[in-house]
Design an enzyme around this catalytic site. Structure first.
Site, PDB file in Angstrom:
ATOM      1  N   ASN A  13       1.167  -1.060  -0.338  1.00 12.75           N
ATOM      2  CA  ASN A  13      -0.215   0.276  -0.079  1.00 12.75           C
ATOM      3  C   ASN A  13       0.872   0.897  -0.216  1.00 12.75           C
ATOM      4  O   ASN A  13       1.670   1.762   1.309  1.00 12.75           O
ATOM      5  CB  ASN A  13      -0.738   0.292   1.158  1.00 12.75           C
ATOM      6  CG  ASN A  13      -1.974   1.223   1.439  1.00 12.75           C
ATOM      7  OD1 ASN A  13      -1.849   1.908   0.328  1.00 12.75           O
ATOM      8  ND2 ASN A  13      -2.504   1.391   2.088  1.00 12.75           N
ATOM      9  N   LYS A  15       0.223   4.256  -0.007  1.00 14.91           N
ATOM     10  CA  LYS A  15      -0.641   5.619   0.343  1.00 14.91           C
ATOM     11  C   LYS A  15      -0.460   6.373  -0.799  1.00 14.91           C
ATOM     12  O   LYS A  15      -0.883   6.039  -1.899  1.00 14.91           O
ATOM     13  CB  LYS A  15       0.181   5.941   1.958  1.00 14.91           C
ATOM     14  CG  LYS A  15      -0.073   4.647   2.836  1.00 14.91           C
ATOM     15  CD  LYS A  15       0.712   4.910   4.039  1.00 14.91           C
ATOM     16  CE  LYS A  15       0.177   3.262   4.743  1.00 14.91           C
ATOM     17  NZ  LYS A  15       0.146   3.458   6.561  1.00 14.91           N
ATOM     18  N   GLU A 101      -6.571   4.248   7.587  1.00 12.26           N
ATOM     19  CA  GLU A 101      -6.795   5.087   7.508  1.00 12.26           C
ATOM     20  C   GLU A 101      -7.657   6.410   6.643  1.00 12.26           C
ATOM     21  O   GLU A 101      -8.388   7.156   7.213  1.00 12.26           O
ATOM     22  CB  GLU A 101      -5.472   5.483   6.565  1.00 12.26           C
ATOM     23  CG  GLU A 101      -4.722   5.400   7.384  1.00 12.26           C
ATOM     24  CD  GLU A 101      -3.013   4.991   7.045  1.00 12.26           C
ATOM     25  OE1 GLU A 101      -3.150   4.887   5.631  1.00 12.26           O
ATOM     26  OE2 GLU A 101      -1.764   4.835   7.817  1.00 12.26           O
ATOM     27  N   GLU A 171      -5.102  -5.795  10.459  1.00 11.60           N
ATOM     28  CA  GLU A 171      -4.252  -4.609  11.277  1.00 11.60           C
ATOM     29  C   GLU A 171      -4.433  -3.906  11.864  1.00 11.60           C
ATOM     30  O   GLU A 171      -5.225  -3.248  12.393  1.00 11.60           O
ATOM     31  CB  GLU A 171      -4.475  -3.179   9.713  1.00 11.60           C
ATOM     32  CG  GLU A 171      -4.036  -4.069   8.245  1.00 11.60           C
ATOM     33  CD  GLU A 171      -3.272  -3.094   7.496  1.00 11.60           C
ATOM     34  OE1 GLU A 171      -2.548  -3.284   6.888  1.00 11.60           O
ATOM     35  OE2 GLU A 171      -3.755  -2.061   7.354  1.00 11.60           O
ATOM     36  N   GLY A 177       2.149   2.349  10.737  1.00 10.33           N
ATOM     37  CA  GLY A 177       3.065   3.152  10.750  1.00 10.33           C
ATOM     38  C   GLY A 177       3.952   3.726  11.710  1.00 10.33           C
ATOM     39  O   GLY A 177       4.464   4.810  11.843  1.00 10.33           O
ATOM     40  N   SER A 217       3.825  -2.242  10.860  1.00  7.15           N
ATOM     41  CA  SER A 217       4.707  -2.289  10.443  1.00  7.15           C
ATOM     42  C   SER A 217       5.580  -3.646   9.708  1.00  7.15           C
ATOM     43  O   SER A 217       6.949  -3.658  10.744  1.00  7.15           O
ATOM     44  CB  SER A 217       5.820  -2.167  11.790  1.00  7.15           C
ATOM     45  OG  SER A 217       4.497  -0.153  12.807  1.00  7.15           O
TER      46      SER A 217
HETATM   47  C1  PEP Z   1      -0.881   0.060   6.012  1.00  6.44           C
HETATM   48  O1  PEP Z   1      -0.678   0.691   5.840  1.00  6.44           O
HETATM   49  O2  PEP Z   1      -1.348  -0.957   6.158  1.00  6.44           O
HETATM   50  C2  PEP Z   1       1.353  -0.557   7.085  1.00  6.44           C
HETATM   51  C3  PEP Z   1       0.314  -1.691   7.678  1.00  6.44           C
HETATM   52  O3  PEP Z   1       1.205   0.606   6.982  1.00  6.44           O
HETATM   53  P1  PEP Z   1       3.399   0.181   7.907  1.00  6.44           P
HETATM   54  O4  PEP Z   1       3.459  -0.912   7.217  1.00  6.44           O
HETATM   55  O5  PEP Z   1       3.591   0.948   7.138  1.00  6.44           O
HETATM   56  O6  PEP Z   1       3.191  -0.032   9.142  1.00  6.44           O
END
Ligand code: PEP
Length: 262
Positions: A13, A15, A101, A171, A177, A217
């Protein structure tokens, strides 16, 4: 899911990042790594503005294209929105729905998630439906209650056959993040719970075949132990998907774990 292999499912992703040249270069690097990642199922999820650009790079490769969101109507006076048929035409196979998000900043609710899931399936897109608890819910012992609520409202009205077209992503919001990853044990506990719920609601076959991703992460250094867990089928990667070496490294580590007995 029918017709798309069995190995680790790794989605990146991106973003709200990357210019056109940067997006093209990253996609090219991922495509170039594919010979070493056979059996993996790789999806790149760029911003809308570079879907065409990235789709052109992925054409003819095994890497699939995804979008970060959609609106539930197919067309109409909905300024700023993008529909499932538009994404399908742009070459997408997948679309994220209910990313934390979107829930946190843009008013996404379990009800709008449900409308978007139905719209995606109607157009032949496979939604990647995100669920996860916030820190306060985890600390007060309400993680599974929150996940159950998101699943039952977000997937309302789907038949077992439609469930075959869905990918789920667990998640934990506190891990997105933040650099904090759920431990393999913490993630597995929730993944196993989700699979049990799917078994109760859609039957054993559907639950066994379901793809349940972990996100939060994920990095090359933590992807091997996470993927070793029985109910973790792949990853939804945010930050680390912007770096080709890290993203490819995550897929490689998952593949290494996949090659061993779970
Ligand atoms: C995400 O955006 O779905 C995500 C898991 O972000 P990150 O890996 O940066 O934590």
């Amino acid at each position: 899911m029918a017709g798309i292999g069995q190995g680790p499912f790794i989605a990146g992703n991106w973003k709200m990042h990357l210019t056109r040249p940067e997006a093209r270069a990253l996609a090219q690097n991922v495509v170039a790594a594919m010979p070493g990642l056979q059996e993996s199922r790789i999806v790149l999820i760029p911003p809308f503005t570079v879907l065409g650009e990235v789709g052109a790079v992925l054409a003819g490769s095994d890497v699939r294209l995804g979008a970060q969101d959609l609106f539930w109507e197919d067309r109409g006076a909905y300024t700023g929105e993008v529909s499932a048929p538009m994404l399908k035409e742009a070459g997408c196979a997948h679309v994220l729905v209910g990313h934390s998000e979107r829930r946190q900043y843009f008013g996404e609710t379990d009800e709008t998630v449900n409308r978007k899931v139905h719209a995606a399936l109607r157009s032949g897109l496979s939604p990647i439906v995100c669920v996860g608890e916030v820190l306060e819910e985890r600390e007060s012992g309400r993680t599974t209650e929150r996940i159950d609520a998101q699943l039952s409202a977000g997937l309302r009205g789907l038949s077992p056959a439609e469930m075959a077209g869905i990918v789920l992503a667990y998640e934990p919001v506190w891990a997105i993040g933040t650099g904090k990853t759920a431990s393999p044990g913490q993630a597995e506990e929730v993944h196993a719970h989700i699979r049990r719920r799917l078994r109760d609601n859609y039957g054993n076959d559907r639950a066994t075949c379901a793809i349940i991703l972990y996100g939060g992460s994920v990095k090359p250094a933590n992807s091997y132990p996470l993927f070793k867990e029985k109910n973790i089928d792949g990853f939804l990667v945010g930050g680390a998907s912007l770096d080709a070496a890290d993203f490819i490294g995550i897929a490689g580590e998952a593949l290494r774990a996949y090659g061993e007995e779970k």
